[in-house]
Design a protein around this motif. Structure first.
Motif, PDB file in Angstrom:
ATOM      1  N   ARG A 130      -3.260   8.420  -3.722  1.00 56.30           N
ATOM      2  CA  ARG A 130      -1.826   8.444  -4.013  1.00 56.30           C
ATOM      3  C   ARG A 130      -1.074   7.824  -2.848  1.00 56.30           C
ATOM      4  O   ARG A 130      -1.306   8.166  -1.680  1.00 56.30           O
ATOM      5  CB  ARG A 130      -1.347   9.883  -4.235  1.00 56.30           C
ATOM      6  CG  ARG A 130       0.141  10.042  -4.550  1.00 56.30           C
ATOM      7  CD  ARG A 130       0.450  11.523  -4.752  1.00 56.30           C
ATOM      8  NE  ARG A 130       1.821  11.784  -5.159  1.00 56.30           N
ATOM      9  CZ  ARG A 130       2.834  11.985  -4.314  1.00 56.30           C
ATOM     10  NH1 ARG A 130       2.614  11.956  -2.987  1.00 56.30           N
ATOM     11  NH2 ARG A 130       4.053  12.225  -4.763  1.00 56.30           N
TER      12      ARG A 130
ATOM     13  N   ASN B  20      -0.118   6.894  -8.364  1.00 56.58           N
ATOM     14  CA  ASN B  20      -1.277   7.778  -8.296  1.00 56.58           C
ATOM     15  C   ASN B  20      -2.400   7.222  -9.162  1.00 56.58           C
ATOM     16  O   ASN B  20      -2.188   6.898 -10.334  1.00 56.58           O
ATOM     17  CB  ASN B  20      -0.877   9.178  -8.775  1.00 56.58           C
ATOM     18  CG  ASN B  20      -2.011  10.173  -8.696  1.00 56.58           C
ATOM     19  OD1 ASN B  20      -3.017   9.942  -8.026  1.00 56.58           O
ATOM     20  ND2 ASN B  20      -1.872  11.291  -9.391  1.00 56.58           N
ATOM     21  N   ASP B  21      -3.574   7.105  -8.568  1.00 57.97           N
ATOM     22  CA  ASP B  21      -4.768   6.699  -9.299  1.00 57.97           C
ATOM     23  C   ASP B  21      -5.667   7.921  -9.428  1.00 57.97           C
ATOM     24  O   ASP B  21      -6.289   8.360  -8.456  1.00 57.97           O
ATOM     25  CB  ASP B  21      -5.486   5.562  -8.570  1.00 57.97           C
ATOM     26  CG  ASP B  21      -6.627   4.974  -9.389  1.00 57.97           C
ATOM     27  OD1 ASP B  21      -7.439   5.751  -9.907  1.00 57.97           O
ATOM     28  OD2 ASP B  21      -6.707   3.739  -9.486  1.00 57.97           O
ATOM     29  N   LYS B  22      -5.755   8.488 -10.646  1.00 59.15           N
ATOM     30  CA  LYS B  22      -6.520   9.712 -10.837  1.00 59.15           C
ATOM     31  C   LYS B  22      -8.022   9.475 -10.770  1.00 59.15           C
ATOM     32  O   LYS B  22      -8.777  10.352 -10.347  1.00 59.15           O
ATOM     33  CB  LYS B  22      -6.152  10.348 -12.177  1.00 59.15           C
ATOM     34  CG  LYS B  22      -4.720  10.832 -12.260  1.00 59.15           C
ATOM     35  CD  LYS B  22      -4.447  11.510 -13.597  1.00 59.15           C
ATOM     36  CE  LYS B  22      -3.028  12.037 -13.670  1.00 59.15           C
ATOM     37  NZ  LYS B  22      -2.762  12.706 -14.976  1.00 59.15           N
TER      38      LYS B  22
ATOM     39  N   SER C 121      -9.750   7.115  -8.942  1.00 61.13           N
ATOM     40  CA  SER C 121     -10.169   6.929  -7.547  1.00 61.13           C
ATOM     41  C   SER C 121      -9.599   8.005  -6.636  1.00 61.13           C
ATOM     42  O   SER C 121      -9.932   8.058  -5.454  1.00 61.13           O
ATOM     43  CB  SER C 121      -9.740   5.555  -7.051  1.00 61.13           C
ATOM     44  OG  SER C 121     -10.336   4.534  -7.829  1.00 61.13           O
TER      45      SER C 121
ATOM     46  N   ASN D  83      -5.848   5.809 -16.127  1.00 60.41           N
ATOM     47  CA  ASN D  83      -5.955   6.732 -15.000  1.00 60.41           C
ATOM     48  C   ASN D  83      -4.940   6.477 -13.889  1.00 60.41           C
ATOM     49  O   ASN D  83      -5.076   7.022 -12.809  1.00 60.41           O
ATOM     50  CB  ASN D  83      -7.367   6.705 -14.400  1.00 60.41           C
ATOM     51  CG  ASN D  83      -8.404   7.221 -15.362  1.00 60.41           C
ATOM     52  OD1 ASN D  83      -8.247   8.304 -15.919  1.00 60.41           O
ATOM     53  ND2 ASN D  83      -9.448   6.427 -15.588  1.00 60.41           N
ATOM     54  N   ARG D  84      -3.917   5.663 -14.147  1.00 54.73           N
ATOM     55  CA  ARG D  84      -2.886   5.443 -13.136  1.00 54.73           C
ATOM     56  C   ARG D  84      -1.528   5.836 -13.698  1.00 54.73           C
ATOM     57  O   ARG D  84      -1.275   5.718 -14.895  1.00 54.73           O
ATOM     58  CB  ARG D  84      -2.859   3.981 -12.678  1.00 54.73           C
ATOM     59  CG  ARG D  84      -4.031   3.614 -11.787  1.00 54.73           C
ATOM     60  CD  ARG D  84      -3.825   2.272 -11.115  1.00 54.73           C
ATOM     61  NE  ARG D  84      -4.948   1.941 -10.247  1.00 54.73           N
ATOM     62  CZ  ARG D  84      -5.015   0.843  -9.494  1.00 54.73           C
ATOM     63  NH1 ARG D  84      -4.027  -0.045  -9.533  1.00 54.73           N
ATOM     64  NH2 ARG D  84      -6.064   0.634  -8.733  1.00 54.73           N
TER      65      ARG D  84
ATOM     66  N   LYS E 125      -5.948  10.205   0.156  1.00 54.14           N
ATOM     67  CA  LYS E 125      -7.170   9.834  -0.555  1.00 54.14           C
ATOM     68  C   LYS E 125      -8.164  10.976  -0.474  1.00 54.14           C
ATOM     69  O   LYS E 125      -8.485  11.475   0.612  1.00 54.14           O
ATOM     70  CB  LYS E 125      -7.774   8.568   0.069  1.00 54.14           C
ATOM     71  CG  LYS E 125      -9.198   8.229  -0.368  1.00 54.14           C
ATOM     72  CD  LYS E 125      -9.293   7.838  -1.830  1.00 54.14           C
ATOM     73  CE  LYS E 125     -10.715   7.400  -2.183  1.00 54.14           C
ATOM     74  NZ  LYS E 125     -10.882   7.159  -3.632  1.00 54.14           N
TER      75      LYS E 125
END
Length: 758
Positions: free
Chosen positions: A714, A707-709, A711, A667-668, A756
């Motif tokens: 970005r 980018n952490d999808k 959580s 997810n990142r 966020k």
């Protein structure tokens, strides 16, 4: 079979036509204030990531795919604006090649251009050629639309004459801004941004259901500041910056399945410190001496204004909407009130002190603009052969302005400095009535005929009073005229419309050809130094526009390419041009300048190579020229302009962007983005002054992000103007000198952002 909605969920229902089932969908609400009931992202189904997402627009006052709308439309979504830190409407000119922007020291002096046509005059008695519409509410003055963007869902740019579908008519195009709607589930966001040269911004937002799924609401706020990128050596301060703050909120109440009521409120305040201009060219040796130690160069970013130029700008408004389902029809109402206040302080001489050869001139102006508008529309929710939108529109706009100018000059007769003062109070009242409609007749499953018509009635009046210490025998001294009193009124009725076929060549290739009639109402040139030859009414401006469009999708919907070819002829073109009055003093006059033509071709394209590589390319060729310039009979120094370029209209503009994604963990991903915006030479003056031409230039921006999808956050590092290219957003004449408006990205800078979602 009829359409129906329950708790605002969209249902797709087939209906029979010519023996074939065709999918039809209509949203119960107009989209302006409907609550977002989409499932939160962490539980939503995932679309096919190898294809381009469907772009939905409300350009025709119904939710439709961009690919099926028979209008040239460019769309920027809110996520793109956030990630690129494009925080004001003028920033879209680098992304949409057909749009240009006239900069100024104050919002009052700014305006937008589409396909080479826009409004240069700051007179309150002139309609904008390009309308700005926010959630269905038309802003009456160009300067109202240049404050910060907040909580944007998308921006739609409609090119060419508009007026058969909604609100106020526009002769050149519409900037349709759609803000985010409340969500039916708890959500929120925080967006932080800081740069190495001192810019700081924060945006916050929250949304949720308040009462039993019947009342939803959202609220967002912004706070920002920037000292500037111009040095004022007299005050020892950085200028060309700002301090901004504001909020936007929406409430949506659904008492039953047939009625949706919305209320929105917004408030934005800006304290700006843009100088009146920095001197970049000068041909007067005496002025050069007064300007020292500053030396005029084309890339100068230094001023010596002793009066701290500034603007104090407030924009606020309320809008009440209602969407009521009656049988098979939706009746929509938008009632809005807006107020715009602007106070501008200017230093027109750009030097520290008056000298025996040059007067020190300072200006103070205030604007209080109030508008009320009411729009009613009706449309069917399902149809057999004819789909349509029809409506009524009313607006009332009152503008109260004061402007005073003080000059301190050396009187050689008395060998002493003397002060002159002029103060003008002027007001305009405009009322607009309109009935409009547009229908689409479905001749077959592939062929449709579009017909639209608008009847507009304008009423306009003004009054002007200037008191002055300059005697009438002198007429004008140091940019202050002697006293003047005048008033006038007029009314006109104009027709505008659109007609043409739309044909689906294949399921993924859609074509259209339309003729549009544009209309812009009468005008008065009301300003501080107004004189007797400014009192005649400026006749309405009309346009005859032809447009051929092709909207295509290829490679299993991984490539989208839209083309448009246009040719528009304007009659009684309302324009400002610089000339000399009978005493030899340079003045800017607003006149019906005759006929002009703008023609060209446009391309908008997106190619999704795969889910980790997306390419965007947009280009526009705009040949905007004066066909036949009409000089006022009393003007003996009128320039010959036939065949010359219209101001603020480069022949070529190109925007290219590459987005590359590198998955690095669950997810990142790392994001790399590069954007290149280029334009050819642009002339800023209709009088074709060779010193007011900005040569061609290109700007490169780069972004590196993580980018952490899961959580939903970005963080990004941006580099703006990578190759440190200096340019002007406006070059204008002031006496024997040329002054420049300095853009925010006139030199390279770095920014760090964090976003966020909750």
């Amino acid at each position: 079979m009829p359409l129906f909605c329950q708790h605002r969920v969209l249902y797709w229902i087939p209906f029979q036509r010519h023996g074939m089932y065709v999918l039809s969908a209509m949203l119960l609400s107009t989209g302006t204030f409907a609550a977002e009931t989409t499932t939160p992202k962490h539980t939503a189904s995932i679309a096919d990531s190898s294809k381009l997402e469907t772009v939905v627009v409300t350009a025709t006052r119904r939710e439709q795919s961009l690919q099926t709308v028979p209008i040239a439309v460019s769309v920027i979504n809110g996520k793109q604006l956030e990630q690129q830190q494009r925080n004001a409407i003028d920033s879209i000119v680098a992304t949409i090649p057909t749009v240009n922007f006239r900069a100024g020291a104050s919002n009052k002096d700014t305006s937008l251009f589409i396909r080479g046509i826009g409004t240069i005059s700051t007179s309150p008695g002139v309609e904008p050629s390009v309308s700005t519409v926010v959630d269905g509410v038309v802003y009456s003055r160009p300067g109202q639309a240049t404050l910060d963007l907040l909580d944007i869902n998308r921006i739609e740019v409609l090119r060419g004459p508009q007026g058969t579908l909604f609100g106020k008519n526009a002769s050149a195009g519409v900037i349709n801004i759609v803000t985010k709607n409340p969500t039916a589930y708890p959500s929120g966001y925080v967006d932080l941004y800081a740069t190495n040269d001192g810019e700081q911004r924060i945006k916050l937002g929250a949304s949720n259901t308040l009462i039993d799924n019947r009342l939803t609401a959202n609220v967002s706020a912004l706070l920002g500041r920037y000292d500037g990128n111009v040095d004022n050596i007299t005050t020892q301060k950085e200028v060309n910056g700002y301090k901004n703050y504001g909020f936007r909120t929406k409430f949506v109440y659904t008492p039953n399945d047939n009625l949706v009521v919305g209320l929105s409120a917004d408030y934005v305040h800006k304290d700006g410190t843009a100088p009146t201009g920095v001197v970049v060219k000068n041909s007067d040796a005496n002025y050069a001496a007064a300007l020292l130690p500053i030396v005029a160069t084309i890339h100068n970013r230094t001023t010596s204004e002793n009066v701290s130029a500034s603007t104090d700008d407030t924009n606020r408004g309320l809008a009440l909407t209602a969407d009521w389902t009656v049988g098979n029809h939706l009746i929509s109402s938008i009632t809005a009130y807006r107020q715009w206040k602007n106070t501008q302080i200017g230093d027109s001489d750009q030097i520290a002190n008056a000298t025996p050869n040059f007067a020190a001139i300072a200006d103070l102006g205030t604007v209080n603009s109030k508008q009320f508008s009411q729009e009613l529309r009706i449309k069917p929710l399902s149809f057999q052969h004819i789909d349509y939108v029809a409506g009524l529109y009313f607006s009332k706009n009152k503008n109260d302005e004061t402007y005073q100018r003080q000059s301190r000059w050396y009187n050689s007769t008395t060998s002493a400095y003397q002060i002159d003062l002029g103060r003008a109070v002027y007001n305009t009242d405009s009322t607009n009535y309109a009935v409009f409609g547009e229908g689409t007749y479905h001749i077959s499953d592939r062929l449709r005929w579009v017909t639209g018509l608008r009847v507009t009635h304008d009423q306009l009046s003004y009054d002007h009073t200037r008191v002055s210490t300059v005697p009438s025998s002198v007429g004008i001294r140091n940019a202050i005229r002697s006293g003047f009193t005048g008033s006038g009124s007029t009314d006109e009725t104009g027709l505008s419309g659109r007609i043409g076929p739309q044909f689906d060549i294949t399921p993924n290739i859609h074509s259209y050809f339309t003729y549009s009639r544009g209309y812009k109402g009468p005008a008065y040139n009301v300003y501080f130094n107004m004189q007797q030859n400014d009192t005649p009414v400026i006749d309405p401006e009309t346009a005859n526009a032809y447009e051929l469009g092709l909207k295509t999708q290829w490679l299993d919907n991984r490539l989208r390419a839209n083309f448009a070819i246009f040719n528009t002829q304007y009659q009684n073109y309302q324009a400002n041009f610089r000339t000399l009055d009978p005493s030899g003093f340079p003045i800017t006059r607003l006149v019906n300048a005759g006929s002009v033509n703008t023609r060209g071709a446009e391309l908008d394209s997106t190619f999704k190579w795969n889910q980790n590589l997306i390419l965007n390319f947009a280009a526009a060729y705009t040949h905007a020229r004066v066909d036949a310039f009409t000089c006022p009979a009393s003007d003996t120094s009128c320039p010959q302009l036939n065949g010359q370029t219209l101001p603020f209209s480069p022949d070529w503009k190109v925007n290219a962007q590459v987005n590359r994604y590198f998955p690095i963990a669950s997810n990142r991903q790392i994001e790399l983005a590069a954007q290149y915006a280029w334009q050819s030479d642009v002339q800023f003056s209709l009088d074709q002054n060779q010193n007011t031409i900005q040569p061609s230039y290109g700007i490169v921006n780069l972004t590196l992000a993580l980018n952490d999808k899961a959580s939903d956050w970005r963080v990004a590092l941006d580099v703006r103007n990578v190759f440190d290219k200096s340019y002007a957003t406006l070059l204008s004449t002031n006496g024997n000198r040329i002054i420049r408006q300095v853009p925010r990205d006139d030199e390279r800078y770095f920014g760090l952002s964090f976003h966020k979602n909750f």
